[in-house]
Structure formats: structure tokens, C-alpha cells
Enzyme design. Structure first.
Site, PDB file in Angstrom:
ATOM      1  N   GLU A  34      -7.396   3.170  -5.561  1.00 13.56           N
ATOM      2  CA  GLU A  34      -8.287   2.964  -4.988  1.00 13.56           C
ATOM      3  C   GLU A  34      -8.921   4.369  -5.499  1.00 13.56           C
ATOM      4  OE1 GLU A  34      -8.045   4.856  -1.088  1.00 13.56           O
ATOM      5  OE2 GLU A  34      -9.779   3.714  -0.726  1.00 13.56           O
ATOM      6  N   HIS A  89      -9.674  -2.207   5.729  1.00 13.92           N
ATOM      7  CA  HIS A  89      -9.651  -2.059   6.941  1.00 13.92           C
ATOM      8  C   HIS A  89     -10.269  -0.363   7.171  1.00 13.92           C
ATOM      9  CE1 HIS A  89      -7.371   0.308   3.610  1.00 13.92           C
ATOM     10  NE2 HIS A  89      -7.550   1.061   5.028  1.00 13.92           N
ATOM     11  N   ASP A  90     -11.881  -0.194   6.212  1.00 12.05           N
ATOM     12  CA  ASP A  90     -12.346   0.946   6.137  1.00 12.05           C
ATOM     13  C   ASP A  90     -13.397   0.742   6.392  1.00 12.05           C
ATOM     14  OD1 ASP A  90     -10.322   2.874   3.782  1.00 12.05           O
ATOM     15  OD2 ASP A  90     -10.131   2.804   6.103  1.00 12.05           O
ATOM     16  N   ASP A 145      -3.673   4.132  -2.397  1.00 13.53           N
ATOM     17  CA  ASP A 145      -3.941   5.221  -1.548  1.00 13.53           C
ATOM     18  C   ASP A 145      -5.012   6.479  -2.694  1.00 13.53           C
ATOM     19  OD1 ASP A 145      -4.833   4.887   0.651  1.00 13.53           O
ATOM     20  OD2 ASP A 145      -4.318   7.528   1.030  1.00 13.53           O
ATOM     21  N   ASP A 155       0.821  -1.087   0.326  1.00 14.49           N
ATOM     22  CA  ASP A 155      -0.039  -0.618  -0.239  1.00 14.49           C
ATOM     23  C   ASP A 155       0.534   1.144  -0.208  1.00 14.49           C
ATOM     24  OD1 ASP A 155      -3.080   0.384   1.477  1.00 14.49           O
ATOM     25  OD2 ASP A 155      -1.993   1.947   0.612  1.00 14.49           O
TER      26      ASP A 155
HETATM   27  O1  TEU Z   1      -9.086   5.714   2.145  1.00 15.26           O
HETATM   28  C1  TEU Z   1      -9.402   6.849   1.335  1.00 15.26           C
HETATM   29  C2  TEU Z   1     -11.658   7.084   2.101  1.00 15.26           C
HETATM   30  O2  TEU Z   1     -12.047   7.171   0.287  1.00 15.26           O
HETATM   31  C3  TEU Z   1     -11.841   6.622   2.491  1.00 15.26           C
HETATM   32  O3  TEU Z   1     -12.555   8.297   2.598  1.00 15.26           O
HETATM   33  C4  TEU Z   1     -12.563   5.720   3.278  1.00 15.26           C
HETATM   34  O4  TEU Z   1     -13.592   5.742   2.442  1.00 15.26           O
HETATM   35  C5  TEU Z   1     -13.500   6.035   4.428  1.00 15.26           C
HETATM   36  O5  TEU Z   1     -12.272   6.897   5.330  1.00 15.26           O
HETATM   37  C6  TEU Z   1     -14.497   4.815   4.743  1.00 15.26           C
HETATM   38  O6  TEU Z   1     -15.041   5.611   5.660  1.00 15.26           O
HETATM   39  C7  TEU Z   1      -7.510   5.840   2.271  1.00 15.26           C
HETATM   40  C8  TEU Z   1      -7.437   4.285   3.443  1.00 15.26           C
HETATM   41  O7  TEU Z   1      -7.975   3.583   2.938  1.00 15.26           O
HETATM   42  C9  TEU Z   1      -7.918   5.277   5.017  1.00 15.26           C
HETATM   43  O8  TEU Z   1      -7.025   3.879   5.798  1.00 15.26           O
HETATM   44  C10 TEU Z   1      -7.139   5.825   4.846  1.00 15.26           C
HETATM   45  O9  TEU Z   1      -7.521   6.987   6.122  1.00 15.26           O
HETATM   46  C11 TEU Z   1      -7.147   7.181   4.094  1.00 15.26           C
HETATM   47  O10 TEU Z   1      -7.464   7.036   2.137  1.00 15.26           O
HETATM   48  C12 TEU Z   1      -6.546   8.500   4.096  1.00 15.26           C
HETATM   49  O11 TEU Z   1      -4.978   8.017   3.052  1.00 15.26           O
END
Ligand code: TEU
Ligand code: CA
Length: 536
Positions: A239, A314-315, A197, A101
Site C-alpha cells: 500500500e 475498507h477505507d 499496510d 494484511d
Molecule cells: O490506510 C492507510 C491510509 O492511507 C489511510 O490514510 C487511508 O487511506 C485513509 O484512512 C482513507 O481515509 C491503512 C489501512 O488501510 C487503514 O485501514 C489503517 O487505518 C491505516 O493504514 C493505519 O494502519
């Protein structure tokens, strides 16, 4: 047109590791790289081809590593660069691949570039970031304004995420060349590619308030492909949270047509949100909307590009809690694997889905660690009651997916010998890798059987998609090509459902989560049934 040979990454299955929560090896309660190394047998047994490793770079950990302060070194919590090299080599020795990542849209505010940019009036890094005297009204993804004042200066800097994550100015050619070199260095180190990301934010025009797929996006992507991603054997997944399906299909499929191998698309994630109100405004999922969403994805990706299939990461909250039912634990998780991963795209399994890990039963605001959740509460209390906000946090907080991996019924679920940074789910003795592996109904066995079958059937890659409407709570579709047809039949209901199935005799079962269920013209599906069939 499909290329002569099917790209290897269309057949692959991917497993996402969130290193903080996967396996601790040195008893500090925090996951690390040697811990991951000790668990490669588990991944190989599942039949995983590629590991996606969430960031392990040096970071103040305000956003758990998505705020990088040094792209060339490893955070000591995770170990050393030598540990990482050992992991990469061990993964390769097993015939698997590993992608890193990497966060190129922003850095940490503790990155030396940013510290110099805000303290040194003549800093060569000032133009690596975005400063304005007059901020506009763009809001941060993590609540509140996307601008913060530079200390002791009459100006503001832009951060689409936390104030500790200042956005990089991709208009700067020196910055871009520096990032390309970083990517090439990590490929030379041994990574087989990257998860990029929020990469569709790099073309942004702040003053025009165009963030996702902005006016400079295509130019930067073409340059990125020229300098780094020209090798179609790389595994790259963008992403593209700010892209439409067709925008994503235009930049995927690997070079020369695309830039990335594939994309994470977010359209299905909004289906249990109230329209335009975002993730915290809850709404029950309608399967007909999920069908329309994945039909729209198939319409574009069947013509060009490639999609990454996922139900969790993870999100996101745990998929079993979001779409299934703990009362039907084995049925729910196995059904979901069929429903999501029978569709067109490369399947991404998130750590813990192979044992049906569930949302954590949060009771207090102080249990949350995630900056997005904490800042949501801070910006919303007063407009909504504590109880309303807690309801949203319990359902959607990213911490739900970040509790420690549950390996066995030992203290701290075998994740660590020390109290972990986030509490272990209280049901870990019931739901863990060891117990599931020896269960007569094992989610792990089901998943590895499905992935093994899937890998050898081109119909999952080139087959057309035909949804079948039996009932509002049944998600069913066929995948057809010139060689065969596959039927995926799943129930998202806690109640048994009777259905009329005229062509029942045409199908032979390949894999189901309830072998007592036989396809007949008039039949009943038990709660959260999942079945895969092949036309006779
Ligand atoms: O997430 C990007 C993103 O679209 C976020 O809005 C995510 O979908 C949201 O937190 C969902 O509730 C990426 C990474 O996956 C995330 O862990 C990071 O916090 C974010 O970028 C900033 O780097
Ligand atoms: Ca550790």
C-alpha cells in the site's frame, strides 16, 4: 521488457475480505474465520484467485485490527490459529491463494514492546519506537498532532495515525530482523504473500519531516527483499499511499527488479477531493481527470512494475455510491467493473461490490465507529458546522464500507444471528447475494463472466491503452496488442447520451449491461451503460 512468461499474479483477480464484516459463525455479531470458511463457494463461483484477508491478529481494535498488539496470535473475536490454518488449507484445496494484511509501520500502544519501552527506562525496546523531547508540527492522518506525550515522562512519541498506533523505528536493525522473521513464519504457516499496510512510510526521517518514500526507504526495501521477498512466486502488494506512480513502478513487478508484486496507488482517490484539502473536502469527479490519472499510471506501469486496480476497499466509501447511482443500481456497479478493471493491473474486488452494496444512510454522529471519522469530527467541530462535517462523513466515512455483508433477506442479512457491531444496510432485502444470484440481471454473473474473459486475454495485461473522447461523461478506451483489440465503453451519466461512433461496425459485443444497445454510427447510450467489445 515483459518477462518470458507472464507472472501468474498479473492474470489473477483478488477479493478483499474485511473479517469483522464478512460472516459471523458464532452469533456474537462479529465476523470471524469459520464464517469466512463457510463462504468459500461464493468466492470460487465469482472466479476469484486470491483472497486478501484484512488483519486478524491480536489487537485492542482501536483501528479494527490495524493496531496489532501481538503479530503471532489471532484475536479471539476471529477464532484460533487452528481456525486460520483450516481456512488457509481449504483455500489451497480449492486452487485459490490467500494473503495476509500485515502492519509493519506501527504497532498498537498495547504491544508489549511499547508498554516496556515507555515504562522501563532500560527497555531493550525503547529504540523500537520514535521518541522526542521536542515534537515537531507533523499532523496525524487521523486529525490532530502526530505526537502524544509519554505518561509521566518529559517526552513525546510519534504516531502518524492514531495515538494508539505508535510508529516503529525501522532504523533499528533488531526490529527489522524481528519483523522479517515474523513474515517468514507466516509464509511457513501457509500464507501465499502479504498486503503491506502503508509500507512506503518505513523509510521516514521524522526530523527532516520526510514521511512517504523517506531517505531510508530503498535500503529497507532491498533488505526486505533479501530476507523475505526474494521468491517471485509470492503475491505481495504494497500500500504505497505516499508514492508517485513512478516511485511505485520502481518497487513493483516482483523480484529481482522490484520488491513487491504490485502496488496500491492512491492518485485516483484524490479526484473527488478539493485539491490539497484531503478526503473530507468534497468535489465532483471529472472523468477527464480520471483519464489523465490512469494514463499516467499506464505510462509507467507499461514500462516497469505492476499496478493493483481498485475502486473500493475498507477505507473508501462504496464505489456505487461514490461513482454511480442507486437509481441505476445494476447498471452502475457493472459499468464500474468494466471502467476500472479493463485497465492495466490486477483487479481487486472489495467485499460487497459483487452485489452493489452502497453507503450506509448515516443520520447521527453516534452511529460512526471508525476512529478516523470520530477524530475528524472532534478536531473539526467549531471550525465547521455539525451539518458540514456530517455531509463529509456521510460521503467518505470508512464505516460506509464496513457494514455487514448482505447474504440474504433473513434477519441481519444472514451475516449473523445477533445484532452486528455495525448496523446492516436497510436495503439488504433488496440487495443481497442470494437475490442477486437469481436475478435476471445479476451483478455477480456479470462480474464472473468479465473476470473469466479477462483472465484469458493477454491484451488486458500487455495491451496498450488508448482513450477515446466521445463525451465528458463517457469513459472509453481501447486496449490493443498484436493479437486483438478490446473496447471498453462506459457512461457515468444519469442521462442518456447520444454519440457519434464512426467505427461502430468494427466491433463485436463481448459483454454489456444492456443487451438492447447496439453500436451504430449515431447511437444513444442509456444511463450508466457499460459495454466491452472486441475488434472484428
Ligand atoms: O490506510 C492507510 C491510509 O492511507 C489511510 O490514510 C487511508 O487511506 C485513509 O484512512 C482513507 O481515509 C491503512 C489501512 O488501510 C487503514 O485501514 C489503517 O487505518 C491505516 O493504514 C493505519 O494502519
Ligand atoms: Ca463471530
Amino acid at each position: 521488457m515483459e518477462k518470458r512468461s507472464i507472472a501468474w499474479w498479473k492474470r489473477a483477480s483478488v477479493y478483499q475480505i474485511y473479517p469483522l464484516s464478512f460472516q459471523d459463525s458464532n452469533g456474537d455479531g462479529i465476523g470471524d474465520i469459520p464464517g469466512i470458511l463457510s463462504r468459500l463457494d461464493h468466492l470460487q463461483t465469482l472466479g476469484i484467485d486470491v483472497i486478501w484477508l484484512s488483519p486478524v491478529f491480536t489487537s485492542p481494535m482501536k483501528d479494527n485490527g490495524y493496531d496489532i498488539s501481538d503479530y503471532s496470535s489471532i484475536h479471539p473475536w476471529f477464532g484460533t490459529k487452528e481456525d486460520l490454518k483450516k481456512l488457509v488449507d481449504a483455500v489451497h484445496a480449492r486452487g485459490m491463494k490467500i494473503i495476509s494484511d500485515i502492519v509493519l509501520n506501527h504497532t498498537s500502544d498495547q504491544h508489549p514492546w511499547f508498554i516496556d519501552a515507555i515504562n522501563n527506562p532500560k527497555s531493550p525496546y525503547r529504540d523500537y519506537y520514535i521518541f522526542r523531547k521536542q515534537p515537531n508540527d507533523i499532523q496525524s492522518v487521523f486529525s490532530g498532532p502526530a505526537w502524544s506525550k509519554v505518561p509521566n515522562r518529559d517526552e513525546y512519541y510519534f504516531h502518524f495515525f492514531a495515538k494508539e498506533q505508535p510508529d516503529l523505528n525501522w532504523q533499528n536493525p533488531q526490529l527489522r530482523q524481528t519483523l522479517y522473521r515474523l513474515l517468514k513464519d507466516w509464509l511457513a504457516f501457509g500464507f501465499d504473500g502479504f498486503r503491506l499496510d502503508v509500507i512506503d512510510l518505513i523509510g521516514k526521517d521524522i526530523d527532516a519531516k520526510r514521511i512517504g518514500c523517506g531517505p531510508h526507504y530503498q535500503t529497507h526495501l532491498e533488505e526486505l527483499k533479501t530476507w523475505v521477498f526474494h521468491d517471485d512466486n509470492l503475491f505481495t502488494v504494497g500500500e504505497l499511499s505516499g508514492s508517485t506512480p513512478s516511485q511505485a513502478s520502481l518497487v513493483t513487478g516482483g523480484p529481482p527488479e522490484g520488491v513487491f508484486s504490485m502496488a496500491f496507488q492512491f492518485s485516483h482517490l484524490a479526484l473527488d477531493e478539493q485539491p490539497q484539502l484531503g478526503k473530507w473536502a468534497l468535489r465532483p469527479l471529472q472523468l477527464k481527470e480520471m483519464q489523465a490519472t490512469f494514463q499516467a499510471l499506464d505510462d509507467v506501469f507499461s514500462q516497469r512494475g505492476w499496478n493493483a486496480l481498485f475502486m473500493g476497499n475498507h477505507d473508501q466509501p462504496r464505489s456505487l455510491s461514490r461513482y454511480g447511482s442507486p437509481q441505476y443500481h445494476y447498471q452502475s456497479q457493472t459499468m464500474l467493473f468494466l471502467a476500472f478493471f479493463g485497465q492495466r493491473g490486477t483487479p481487486f474486488i472489495y467485499q460487497g461490490e459483487e452485489i452493489g452494496m452502497m453507503n450506509y444512510p448515516f443520520t447521527s454522529l453516534h452511529e460512526f465507529r471508525d476512529i478516523e471519522s470520530i477524530q475528524y469530527y472532534q478536531h473539526t467541530i467549531g471550525q465547521q458546522s455539525h451539518e458540514q462535517i456530517m455531509q463529509s462523513l456521510k460521503a467518505k466515512s470508512r464505516d460506509n464500507a464496513r457494514t455487514p455483508m448482505q447474504w440474504n433477506d433473513q434477519p441481519f442479512a444472514g451475516f449473523s444471528s445477533h445484532s452486528p457491531w455495525l448496523p446492516v444496510h436497510p436495503l439488504f432485502r433488496e440487495y443481497n447475494v442470494e437475490k442477486d444470484r437469481h436475478a435476471s440481471y445479476s451483478i455477480q454473473h456479470f462480474l464472473s463472466a468479465f473476470l473469466m474473459f479477462r483472465k484469458h486475454q493477454d491484451v488486458f495485461i500487455d495491451g496498450t491503452l488508448h482513450y477515446r473522447t466521445f463525451h465528458e461523461k463517457i469513459y472509453a478506451y481501447e486496449r490493443r496488442n498484436h493479437k486483438t483489440s478490446i473496447l471498453i465503453l462506459t457512461s457515468f451519466s444519469e442521462q442518456p447520451i447520444t454519440l457519434h461512433f464512426p467505427d461502430a461496425e468494427d466491433w463485436t459485443p463481448i459483454l454489456t449491461n444492456d443487451n438492447h444497445v447496439k453500436l451504430t454510427k449515431e447511437m444513444e447510450l442509456p444511463p450508466f451503460f457499460g459495454g466491452m467489445y472486441q475488434r472484428k
